[in-house]
Motif scaffolding. Structure first.
Motif, PDB file in Angstrom:
ATOM      1  N   ARG A   1      83.030  31.671  11.864  1.00  0.00           N
ATOM      2  CA  ARG A   1      84.557  30.497  12.205  1.00  0.00           C
ATOM      3  C   ARG A   1      84.710  29.453  13.537  1.00  0.00           C
ATOM      4  O   ARG A   1      85.870  29.170  13.334  1.00  0.00           O
ATOM      5  CB  ARG A   1      85.787  30.587  10.950  1.00  0.00           C
ATOM      6  N   HIS A   2      84.168  30.814  14.147  1.00  0.00           N
ATOM      7  CA  HIS A   2      84.827  30.988  15.985  1.00  0.00           C
ATOM      8  C   HIS A   2      83.781  30.208  16.590  1.00  0.00           C
ATOM      9  O   HIS A   2      82.155  30.373  16.469  1.00  0.00           O
ATOM     10  CB  HIS A   2      85.041  31.910  16.111  1.00  0.00           C
ATOM     11  N   THR A   3      84.366  29.202  17.692  1.00  0.00           N
ATOM     12  CA  THR A   3      83.633  28.756  18.694  1.00  0.00           C
ATOM     13  C   THR A   3      82.936  30.136  19.089  1.00  0.00           C
ATOM     14  O   THR A   3      83.504  31.366  19.474  1.00  0.00           O
ATOM     15  CB  THR A   3      84.389  28.266  19.299  1.00  0.00           C
ATOM     16  N   VAL A   4      81.854  29.691  20.171  1.00  0.00           N
ATOM     17  CA  VAL A   4      81.016  30.388  20.968  1.00  0.00           C
ATOM     18  C   VAL A   4      81.947  31.073  22.019  1.00  0.00           C
ATOM     19  O   VAL A   4      82.210  32.049  22.257  1.00  0.00           O
ATOM     20  CB  VAL A   4      79.724  29.569  21.210  1.00  0.00           C
ATOM     21  N   GLY A   5      82.442  30.236  22.247  1.00  0.00           N
ATOM     22  CA  GLY A   5      83.958  30.573  23.688  1.00  0.00           C
ATOM     23  C   GLY A   5      84.641  31.774  23.224  1.00  0.00           C
ATOM     24  O   GLY A   5      84.974  32.543  23.957  1.00  0.00           O
ATOM     25  N   ARG A   6      84.960  31.222  22.094  1.00  0.00           N
ATOM     26  CA  ARG A   6      86.318  32.350  21.832  1.00  0.00           C
ATOM     27  C   ARG A   6      85.615  33.325  21.159  1.00  0.00           C
ATOM     28  O   ARG A   6      86.272  34.635  21.334  1.00  0.00           O
ATOM     29  CB  ARG A   6      86.746  31.294  20.345  1.00  0.00           C
ATOM     30  N   SER A   7      84.556  33.874  21.037  1.00  0.00           N
ATOM     31  CA  SER A   7      84.302  34.731  20.485  1.00  0.00           C
ATOM     32  C   SER A   7      83.454  35.684  21.715  1.00  0.00           C
ATOM     33  O   SER A   7      83.630  36.862  21.612  1.00  0.00           O
ATOM     34  CB  SER A   7      82.496  34.406  20.105  1.00  0.00           C
ATOM     35  N   ILE A   8      83.367  34.803  22.518  1.00  0.00           N
ATOM     36  CA  ILE A   8      82.413  35.683  23.866  1.00  0.00           C
ATOM     37  C   ILE A   8      84.323  36.840  24.664  1.00  0.00           C
ATOM     38  O   ILE A   8      84.168  37.109  25.182  1.00  0.00           O
ATOM     39  CB  ILE A   8      82.191  34.537  25.070  1.00  0.00           C
ATOM     40  N   ALA A   9      85.166  35.031  24.641  1.00  0.00           N
ATOM     41  CA  ALA A   9      86.757  35.789  24.829  1.00  0.00           C
ATOM     42  C   ALA A   9      87.159  36.761  24.196  1.00  0.00           C
ATOM     43  O   ALA A   9      88.539  37.685  25.532  1.00  0.00           O
ATOM     44  CB  ALA A   9      87.396  34.705  25.589  1.00  0.00           C
ATOM     45  N   ALA A  10      86.522  37.197  23.517  1.00  0.00           N
ATOM     46  CA  ALA A  10      87.472  37.883  22.709  1.00  0.00           C
ATOM     47  C   ALA A  10      88.264  39.147  23.506  1.00  0.00           C
ATOM     48  O   ALA A  10      89.437  40.240  23.236  1.00  0.00           O
ATOM     49  CB  ALA A  10      87.370  38.446  21.022  1.00  0.00           C
TER      50      ALA A  10
ATOM     51  N   LEU B   1      79.795  33.346  32.182  1.00  0.00           N
ATOM     52  CA  LEU B   1      78.850  34.073  31.248  1.00  0.00           C
ATOM     53  C   LEU B   1      77.293  33.386  30.827  1.00  0.00           C
ATOM     54  O   LEU B   1      76.515  33.127  30.729  1.00  0.00           O
ATOM     55  CB  LEU B   1      79.572  35.110  30.140  1.00  0.00           C
ATOM     56  N   LEU B   2      78.125  31.428  29.785  1.00  0.00           N
ATOM     57  CA  LEU B   2      77.029  31.134  29.369  1.00  0.00           C
ATOM     58  C   LEU B   2      76.529  30.687  29.909  1.00  0.00           C
ATOM     59  O   LEU B   2      75.168  30.413  30.096  1.00  0.00           O
ATOM     60  CB  LEU B   2      78.191  29.954  28.680  1.00  0.00           C
ATOM     61  N   ARG B   3      77.140  29.930  31.309  1.00  0.00           N
ATOM     62  CA  ARG B   3      75.761  29.802  32.826  1.00  0.00           C
ATOM     63  C   ARG B   3      75.117  31.121  32.697  1.00  0.00           C
ATOM     64  O   ARG B   3      73.331  30.490  33.405  1.00  0.00           O
ATOM     65  CB  ARG B   3      76.424  29.029  33.962  1.00  0.00           C
ATOM     66  N   LEU B   4      75.751  31.637  33.186  1.00  0.00           N
ATOM     67  CA  LEU B   4      74.687  33.178  33.154  1.00  0.00           C
ATOM     68  C   LEU B   4      73.483  33.376  32.646  1.00  0.00           C
ATOM     69  O   LEU B   4      72.412  34.233  32.979  1.00  0.00           O
ATOM     70  CB  LEU B   4      75.858  34.606  33.644  1.00  0.00           C
ATOM     71  N   VAL B   5      73.868  33.224  31.046  1.00  0.00           N
ATOM     72  CA  VAL B   5      72.249  33.408  30.218  1.00  0.00           C
ATOM     73  C   VAL B   5      72.004  32.146  29.685  1.00  0.00           C
ATOM     74  O   VAL B   5      71.212  31.887  29.122  1.00  0.00           O
ATOM     75  CB  VAL B   5      73.282  33.757  28.910  1.00  0.00           C
ATOM     76  N   GLU B   6      71.778  31.473  30.862  1.00  0.00           N
ATOM     77  CA  GLU B   6      71.734  30.154  30.645  1.00  0.00           C
ATOM     78  C   GLU B   6      71.507  29.086  29.637  1.00  0.00           C
ATOM     79  O   GLU B   6      70.697  28.167  29.068  1.00  0.00           O
ATOM     80  CB  GLU B   6      69.115  30.123  31.439  1.00  0.00           C
ATOM     81  N   LEU B   7      73.026  29.147  29.699  1.00  0.00           N
ATOM     82  CA  LEU B   7      73.469  27.634  28.387  1.00  0.00           C
ATOM     83  C   LEU B   7      74.229  27.135  28.679  1.00  0.00           C
ATOM     84  O   LEU B   7      74.991  26.963  29.553  1.00  0.00           O
ATOM     85  CB  LEU B   7      74.212  28.212  26.726  1.00  0.00           C
ATOM     86  N   ASP B   8      73.878  25.703  28.220  1.00  0.00           N
ATOM     87  CA  ASP B   8      74.685  25.216  28.867  1.00  0.00           C
ATOM     88  C   ASP B   8      76.305  25.155  28.807  1.00  0.00           C
ATOM     89  O   ASP B   8      76.835  25.621  27.448  1.00  0.00           O
ATOM     90  CB  ASP B   8      74.817  23.369  28.514  1.00  0.00           C
ATOM     91  N   GLU B   9      77.113  24.798  29.202  1.00  0.00           N
ATOM     92  CA  GLU B   9      78.926  25.348  29.322  1.00  0.00           C
ATOM     93  C   GLU B   9      79.443  24.665  28.027  1.00  0.00           C
ATOM     94  O   GLU B   9      80.443  24.752  27.667  1.00  0.00           O
ATOM     95  CB  GLU B   9      79.451  24.636  30.932  1.00  0.00           C
ATOM     96  N   SER B  10      78.610  23.106  27.720  1.00  0.00           N
ATOM     97  CA  SER B  10      79.399  22.639  26.445  1.00  0.00           C
ATOM     98  C   SER B  10      79.291  23.504  25.150  1.00  0.00           C
ATOM     99  O   SER B  10      79.498  23.244  24.094  1.00  0.00           O
ATOM    100  CB  SER B  10      78.325  21.319  26.625  1.00  0.00           C
ATOM    101  N   ALA B  11      78.358  24.693  25.626  1.00  0.00           N
ATOM    102  CA  ALA B  11      78.219  25.458  24.161  1.00  0.00           C
ATOM    103  C   ALA B  11      79.803  26.339  24.111  1.00  0.00           C
ATOM    104  O   ALA B  11      79.845  26.620  22.631  1.00  0.00           O
ATOM    105  CB  ALA B  11      77.120  26.521  24.947  1.00  0.00           C
ATOM    106  N   TYR B  12      80.390  26.725  24.723  1.00  0.00           N
ATOM    107  CA  TYR B  12      81.578  27.060  25.066  1.00  0.00           C
ATOM    108  C   TYR B  12      82.256  26.380  24.072  1.00  0.00           C
ATOM    109  O   TYR B  12      83.067  27.535  22.968  1.00  0.00           O
ATOM    110  CB  TYR B  12      82.752  26.702  25.733  1.00  0.00           C
TER     111      TYR B  12
END
Length: 544
Positions: free
Chosen positions: A384-393, A412-423
C-alpha cells in the motif's frame, strides 16, 4: 540421455496466445513450435515472462480464462488438444499427460493425507480398483524414494520436507504411467543436494518408462545435466532450439549467449588479489540459538540446536558467505546478527561492542548500521506504500526531515539503477529483479556499515541474478560496505564472497576462500554439496 528417432509424442505447431490489452507486449507466446519424442528430455529454458509456463499450461488445458490460444495446434495421440472440451482434457490429464508443479505446497491439498491424494488421481480415472489402488500408492511412494511408505502415506503435506513433497507430486504425476511428463521448475526452490536427487529420480524413471519429459527451467546447470534437446524462449518467442550440446556449447542466438554468459562460474570469487585483511567489523564468538517446542503430556519436548557454538569474523569491506541447506542454521544466524531473534549464548561484537546483551532501546541507535536485504522483496515491501515512501521510512523514523529523506530516496533509486519515476510507483508495478533493487535501496537508506543479504538472489532468473550480484559488488566497493551473504547456491557464493563458511546442522564444518572450498573441499558434507551442483562437467562460455 539418448533421444530416440520415433515419431513425436507431442507436436506443438504455431502456438499463439494473445495477452489482454494494456499488457507489456501483445502475446504471451507467438508462433511457438517444438516437438517431444518418446524417451527424451526436452528442456524449455528462459527467464520469467518468456512464455515457458504458458506453453506448458496450454498443453494441459490449464490456461487462465483471460488467456485463450488464437492460433496453432497441439497434436497428441492423433488429436488437437486445443480443440478438446474440458471433459476430454480432464480424461487426458494424469492418464496420458502428467504434470509436476514448481510449488508442491500450493498444489497439494493441506487437509488430505498424501496417500489419499495419490489414490484420488487413480479414482478419478477409475484405475486400480479396490485393494490394488492402495498397493499402487505404496509402490509409487517407494518408486520415488520416500522412506517408510506404509507410514508416510498417512502424513499430511506440512509434515514433509520440500523435497519429500515434490516426490509426492512426482508420484501423483506418474500414478497412471503417462506417456508425457511436464515438469514446471520442479527443483527451483530446493537445496542443491535435494535437487540432484530429484533430477536423478526423474531421469531414472524416464529411462525405465520411456516417457517423453518436457522440463521447464531457468537453470543451465540443470539443462547440462539432463537435457537431450533444448528450446530457448524470450518474450514469448522461441529463439533457438537444438541438441543440448549444440545449444550449451555453441549457442547461436544473442539471447542464449547472454543467458549462458550470466551463469555464475566456479572461480576465485572476490578473494583474488585482495590486499592484507583489514580489521574486523564483526566478530561472532560461540553463538548459540536453540528452539524448543512441545513438551505437553501428549507430545515429547523437541529441542533443535539451530546454531551451535558458531564463530566467525567479517573484515571491514569484505563479504563473508554462509552456505548450507535448509535447516542448516544460516538464516537463523542472519536473524541473530540483526537482533531479530534472541540468542542463547555467545558474543556479537560489532566494531568491538558486544550487541548481544543490549536491551531493545540500547540497540536501537545501532540498528541503522546493520541492515538486511530479504529473499522476497514483495513480501517485505508494504503493497500500500509507494516505493519512495518505503525507502524514506527509515530515515524519517530516525529524525531526518521529510524533504531530505525524499531526496535521499531518489538518490538511492538512481544508485541501484532504477528510474527516478519509480519513486511514486507501487511494488506490484515492478519485476522481481526491480523489487530486489528497491529492497537494496531501502537497506542502504540509513548508510549502514554491514549488510546481511539472506537468499537475496535465489528466486531470480540467471541474468537478473547476475545483474543484482554485480550491483552488490559495485555498491560494496563504492560505499565500503561489509556484507554477510547467506545462500544455498555455492556458485553464487563463489562469485561474490571473499570467504565462505559451510553450515551443517547448526555448526560450521568448513571455512576458506571460495576456490579452496570449491576445488579442494575437506569435509564430507562440503564434498557432497559441491558434488551435487548441477552442470558439474559443463563450463559456460564465460568460464571456458
Amino acid at each position: 540421455m539418448t533421444a530416440t528417432s520415433r515419431e513425436p509424442l507431442l507436436h506443438v505447431s504455431g502456438l499463439t496466445v494473445p495477452l489482454p490489452a494494456g499488457s507489456d507486449r501483445p502475446y504471451a507466446v507467438r508462433e511457438v513450435s517444438f516437438e517431444l519424442r518418446a524417451g527424451e528430455i526436452l528442456c524449455i529454458v528462459g527467464e520469467s515472462g518468456s512464455g515457458k509456463s504458458v506453453s506448458a499450461n496450454a498443453i494441459m488445458g490449464l490456461l487462465p480464462s483471460h488467456l485463450k490460444p488464437s492460433a496453432g495446434r497441439i497434436s497428441f495421440q492423433q488429436q488437437d488438444l486445443l480443440t478438446l472440451d474440458e471433459e476430454a482434457l480432464r480424461e487426458l490429464r494424469g492418464r496420458a499427460i502428467g504434470m509436476v508443479f514448481q510449488e508442491p505446497m500450493s498444489a497439494l491439498n493441506p487437509v488430505m493425507r498424501v496417500g489419499d491424494q495419490i489414490a484420488e488421481v487413480m479414482a478419478v480415472h477409475g484405475a486400480y480398483p479396490g485393494a490394488a489402488r492402495r498397493q499402487r500408492v505404496l509402490e509409487l511412494l517407494e518408486l520415488v524414494g520416500l522412506p517408510d511408505p506404509p507410514s508416510l502415506q498417512h502424513a499430511h503435506p506440512h509434515r514433509l520436507s520440500g523435497g519429500q513433497r515434490q516426490r509426492v507430486m512426482i508420484a501423483m504425476a506418474l500414478a497412471l504411467e503417462p506417456a508425457v511428463l511436464i515438469a514446471d521448475e520442479p527443483t527451483t526452490a530446493l537445496d542443491v543436494t535435494t535437487q540432484a536427487q530429484l533430477l536423478a529420480l526423474i531421469q531414472r524413471i524416464q529411462a525405465a518408462k520411456g516417457m517423453g519429459v518436457m522440463f521447464i527451467t531457468h537453470d543451465f546447470g540443470v539443462v547440462a545435466d539432463i537435457a537431450d534437446r533444448v528450446a530457448v524462449m524470450e518474450k514469448g518467442l522461441l529463439v533457438e532450439q537444438g541438441p543440448a550440446q549444440q545449444v550449451l556449447n555453441h549457442p547461436q542466438h544473442p539471447y542464449t549467449q547472454r543467458l549462458i554468459a550470466a551463469v555464475p562460474a566456479r572461480g576465485t570469487g572476490a578473494s583474488g588479489g585482495m590486499p592484507a585483511i583489514p580489521a574486523p567489523i564483526l566478530e561472532v564468538k560461540n553463538l548459540r540459538k536453540t528452539y524448543r517446542s512441545g513438551g505437553g503430556w501428549l507430545a515429547p519436548r523437541r529441542i533443535v540446536h539451530a546454531v551451535d557454538d558458531v564463530s566467525f569474523t567479517v573484515p571491514r569491506g569484505h563479504t563473508l558467505g554462509i552456505v548450507g541447506e535448509s535447516g542448516s542454521g544460516k538464516s537463523t544466524i542472519g536473524k541473530c546478527l540483526l537482533r531479530l531473534t534472541g540468542i542463547d549464548g555467545g558474543q556479537l561484537l560489532f566494531e568491538g561492542q558486544d550487541i548481544a546483551p543490549l536491551k531493545a532501546h540500547e540497540f536501537r541507535p545501532l540498528r541503522r548500521h546493520l541492515q538486511m536485504v530479504f529473499q522476497d522483496p514483495f513480501a517485505s515491501l508494504n503493497p500500500r506504500h509507494t516505493v519512495g515512501r518505503s525507502i524514506a521510512a527509515g530515515p524519517l523514523a530516525n529524525g531526518v526531515p521529510a524533504a531530505e529523506a525524499e531526496q535521499r530516496a531518489r538518490e538511492l533509486l538512481r544508485l541501484v539503477e532504477l528510474d527516478e519515476s519509480a519513486y511514486d510507483r507501487y511494488p506490484h508495478a515492478f519485476s522481481g529483479g526491480q523489487r530486489q533493487r528497491v529492497g537494496i535501496a531501502r537497506a542502504l537508506a540509513l548508510n549502514p556499515k554491514l549488510l546481511v543479504a539472506d537468499e537475496s538472489v535465489s528466486a531470480l532468473d540467471v541474468s537478473v541474478q547476475a545483474q543484482i550480484l554485480k550491483l552488490l559488488q559495485d555498491l560494496q566497493q563504492r560505499l565500503q560496505l561489509s556484507m554477510v551473504f547467506i545462500t544455498h547456491d555455492l556458485r553464487v557464493a563463489a562469485q561474490i564472497c571473499h570467504d565462505i563458511v559451510v553450515m551443517h546442522q547448526g555448526r560450521i564444518v568448513e571455512r576458506g576462500a571460495p576456490e579452496q572450498v570449491f576445488d579442494a573441499p575437506q569435509h564430507p558434507y562440503t564434498q557432497r554439496l559441491v558434488g551435487a551442483i548441477a552442470g558439474q562437467h559443463w563450463r559456460p562460455m564465460a568460464a571456458a
